[in-house]
Design an enzyme around this catalytic site. Structure first.
Site, PDB file in Angstrom:
ATOM      1  N   TYR A 188      35.543 -35.666  20.224  1.00 43.62           N
ATOM      2  CA  TYR A 188      35.892 -34.284  20.597  1.00 43.62           C
ATOM      3  C   TYR A 188      37.136 -33.810  19.831  1.00 43.62           C
ATOM      4  O   TYR A 188      37.175 -32.693  19.304  1.00 43.62           O
ATOM      5  CB  TYR A 188      36.121 -34.252  22.105  1.00 43.62           C
TER       6      TYR A 188
ATOM      7  N   LYS B  34      37.321 -30.744  17.288  1.00 43.96           N
ATOM      8  CA  LYS B  34      38.131 -29.569  17.617  1.00 43.96           C
ATOM      9  C   LYS B  34      39.144 -29.264  16.521  1.00 43.96           C
ATOM     10  O   LYS B  34      39.397 -28.097  16.218  1.00 43.96           O
ATOM     11  CB  LYS B  34      38.840 -29.758  18.961  1.00 43.96           C
TER      12      LYS B  34
HETATM   13  P1  NAI Z   1      31.728 -25.269  29.855  1.00 40.78           P
HETATM   14  O1  NAI Z   1      30.975 -26.541  29.816  1.00 40.78           O
HETATM   15  O2  NAI Z   1      31.878 -24.559  31.148  1.00 40.78           O
HETATM   16  O3  NAI Z   1      31.112 -24.216  28.815  1.00 40.78           O
HETATM   17  C1  NAI Z   1      30.541 -24.580  27.599  1.00 40.78           C
HETATM   18  C2  NAI Z   1      29.257 -23.833  27.465  1.00 40.78           C
HETATM   19  O4  NAI Z   1      28.680 -24.103  26.174  1.00 40.78           O
HETATM   20  C3  NAI Z   1      28.227 -24.246  28.522  1.00 40.78           C
HETATM   21  O5  NAI Z   1      27.788 -23.110  29.239  1.00 40.78           O
HETATM   22  C4  NAI Z   1      27.129 -24.909  27.712  1.00 40.78           C
HETATM   23  O6  NAI Z   1      25.842 -24.724  28.242  1.00 40.78           O
HETATM   24  C5  NAI Z   1      27.285 -24.220  26.368  1.00 40.78           C
HETATM   25  N1  NAI Z   1      26.716 -25.029  25.289  1.00 40.78           N
HETATM   26  C6  NAI Z   1      26.862 -26.355  25.079  1.00 40.78           C
HETATM   27  N2  NAI Z   1      26.172 -26.733  24.001  1.00 40.78           N
HETATM   28  C7  NAI Z   1      25.585 -25.626  23.498  1.00 40.78           C
HETATM   29  C8  NAI Z   1      24.753 -25.384  22.381  1.00 40.78           C
HETATM   30  N3  NAI Z   1      24.386 -26.377  21.563  1.00 40.78           N
HETATM   31  N4  NAI Z   1      24.340 -24.115  22.146  1.00 40.78           N
HETATM   32  C9  NAI Z   1      24.695 -23.102  22.985  1.00 40.78           C
HETATM   33  N5  NAI Z   1      25.477 -23.278  24.061  1.00 40.78           N
HETATM   34  C10 NAI Z   1      25.908 -24.532  24.315  1.00 40.78           C
HETATM   35  O7  NAI Z   1      33.152 -25.574  29.229  1.00 40.78           O
HETATM   36  P2  NAI Z   1      34.411 -24.631  28.932  1.00 40.78           P
HETATM   37  O8  NAI Z   1      35.570 -25.333  29.494  1.00 40.78           O
HETATM   38  O9  NAI Z   1      34.143 -23.237  29.319  1.00 40.78           O
HETATM   39  O10 NAI Z   1      34.522 -24.757  27.339  1.00 40.78           O
HETATM   40  C11 NAI Z   1      34.380 -23.673  26.439  1.00 40.78           C
HETATM   41  C12 NAI Z   1      35.027 -24.064  25.116  1.00 40.78           C
HETATM   42  O11 NAI Z   1      36.434 -24.238  25.289  1.00 40.78           O
HETATM   43  C13 NAI Z   1      34.493 -25.368  24.539  1.00 40.78           C
HETATM   44  O12 NAI Z   1      34.427 -25.246  23.129  1.00 40.78           O
HETATM   45  C14 NAI Z   1      35.573 -26.357  24.920  1.00 40.78           C
HETATM   46  O13 NAI Z   1      35.593 -27.457  24.044  1.00 40.78           O
HETATM   47  C15 NAI Z   1      36.806 -25.498  24.799  1.00 40.78           C
HETATM   48  N6  NAI Z   1      37.956 -25.980  25.517  1.00 40.78           N
HETATM   49  C16 NAI Z   1      37.994 -25.949  26.891  1.00 40.78           C
HETATM   50  C17 NAI Z   1      39.135 -26.370  27.541  1.00 40.78           C
HETATM   51  C18 NAI Z   1      39.280 -26.284  29.017  1.00 40.78           C
HETATM   52  O14 NAI Z   1      40.378 -26.555  29.538  1.00 40.78           O
HETATM   53  N7  NAI Z   1      38.248 -25.896  29.753  1.00 40.78           N
HETATM   54  C19 NAI Z   1      40.288 -26.934  26.812  1.00 40.78           C
HETATM   55  C20 NAI Z   1      40.170 -26.867  25.387  1.00 40.78           C
HETATM   56  C21 NAI Z   1      39.029 -26.411  24.780  1.00 40.78           C
END
Ligand code: NAI
Length: 302
Positions: free
Chosen positions: A164, A168
């Site tokens: 990851y 990132k």
């Molecule tokens: P989450 O798991 O709630 O949302 C991620 C979304 O991406 C999900 O709805 C999932 O279905 C969708 N997804 C996954 N693979 C996919 C694909 N191949 N094609 C289309 N959609 C796909 O997680 P969150 O926390 O909302 O994360 C959003 C972004 O923020 C991610 O890139 C994560 O790495 C990043 N992030 C989140 C942090 C946090 O504290 N929540 C911290 C740092 C980065």
């Protein structure tokens, strides 16, 4: 409300839940027509659901305009088709928020190489696929706002997240060159580094802390990076209403001369790491210019 996305078309990937949903709602609230993309899989990227449809319904219920897309960002052909559909319906694509992501956490010793590859595929190749699919449209429009998603793990590390973290930080590298390639055509490329309570983080923190970390507190940062007056090449960090900027920096260094050995480097390591001299470079060539300037000076040794 000064920042407006009236007349703008935005794509938010992974917008069926978590942060992406909050971004999609905020862009739509400010007038953007939004493609809500989401595969609707589980946290590790397996499975499929109609998560995007529910967010489209939320946007429409609030008076906004949206369409759903259930494709994977890893499928370049599908991302091209999604972009074409948005352009055909709404006349262009102005904003791309590369947000989709998954986790496959394990210590490196225990990690299957396939889980390393899959995480890089979703975050890095997925962002490249979507960006490639909008790039020519943004160039032809002479307007584009692209946001990639990095994380504290990418910038600074976290045990159990080598896949990851590598994925990132790779997006910062992607941004650093893309901002140069987009500059002539008014395409601005930035990175959001969020912390928020989502299914990705819910097991990591107590409820009182999660309450302070609503995804809605990150949305203003993404809306700013998607706006007309966005900067370019910036890493904006955001959580709980606190906003900050991160940068890669390099020290001025020490000219030890052509005869320098590993022992000389050991002896001067403190000066080499004198962070009071650190600078950020706008592109790789500025670092090269530093070396060529420093080499004109008399070496510290012999
Ligand atoms: P989450 O798991 O709630 O949302 C991620 C979304 O991406 C999900 O709805 C999932 O279905 C969708 N997804 C996954 N693979 C996919 C694909 N191949 N094609 C289309 N959609 C796909 O997680 P969150 O926390 O909302 O994360 C959003 C972004 O923020 C991610 O890139 C994560 O790495 C990043 N992030 C989140 C942090 C946090 O504290 N929540 C911290 C740092 C980065």
């Amino acid at each position: 409300m000064t920042i407006s996305f009236e007349g703008r078309v935005a794509i938010v990937t992974g917008a069926g839940g978590g942060l992406g949903r909050a971004y999609a709602l905020e862009l739509a609230r400010r007038g953007a027509k939004v493609v809500v993309n989401d595969l609707g899989g589980s946290r590790d990227g397996t499975g499929h659901s109609d998560a995007a449809l529910a967010v489209v319904a939320e946007i429409e219920a609030a008076g906004g305009t949206a369409m759903s897309d259930g494709g994977s960002v890893t499928d370049f052909g599908h991302m091209q088709a999604m972009v074409e559909k948005a352009k055909a319906a709404w006349g262009g694509v102005h904003i791309l928020i590369n947000n989709a992501g998954i986790l496959r956490d394990k210590s490196f010793a225990k990690m299957e190489i396939g889980d390393f590859r899959t995480v890089v595929d979703v975050h890095l190749i997925g962002s490249a696929n979507c960006t490639k699919a909008v790039w020519e449209i943004m160039k032809a429009q002479a307007y584009g706002r692209i946001v990639v998603t990095t994380s504290s793990t990418g910038l600074y590390g976290n045990f159990g997240q080598t896949n990851y973290g590598a994925a990132k930080l790779s997006l910062v590298g992607f941004m650093n060159s893309l901002k140069l390639e987009g500059a002539r055509d008014n395409i601005k490329v930035n990175a959001i580094c969020p912390v928020a309570a989502t299914r990705m983080t819910e097991a990591l923190m107590p409820p009182a802390i999660l309450e302070m970390l609503k995804p809605e507190f990150v949305s203003p940062a993404v809306a700013y990076l998607a706006s007309d007056d966005a900067p370019t090449g910036v890493i904006l960090t955001a959580a709980a209403g606190v906003y900050a900027a991160a940068q890669l920096v390099e020290t001025d260094g020490v000219n030890l001369g052509h005869g320098a050995t590993a022992d000389d480097i050991a002896a001067h390591f403190g000066e080499i790491c004198d962070w009071t001299t650190a600078k950020h470079y706008g592109q790789g060539g500025e670092q090269n210019a530093k070396f060529l300037a420093r080499v004109q000076e008399k070496p510290v040794l012999g």
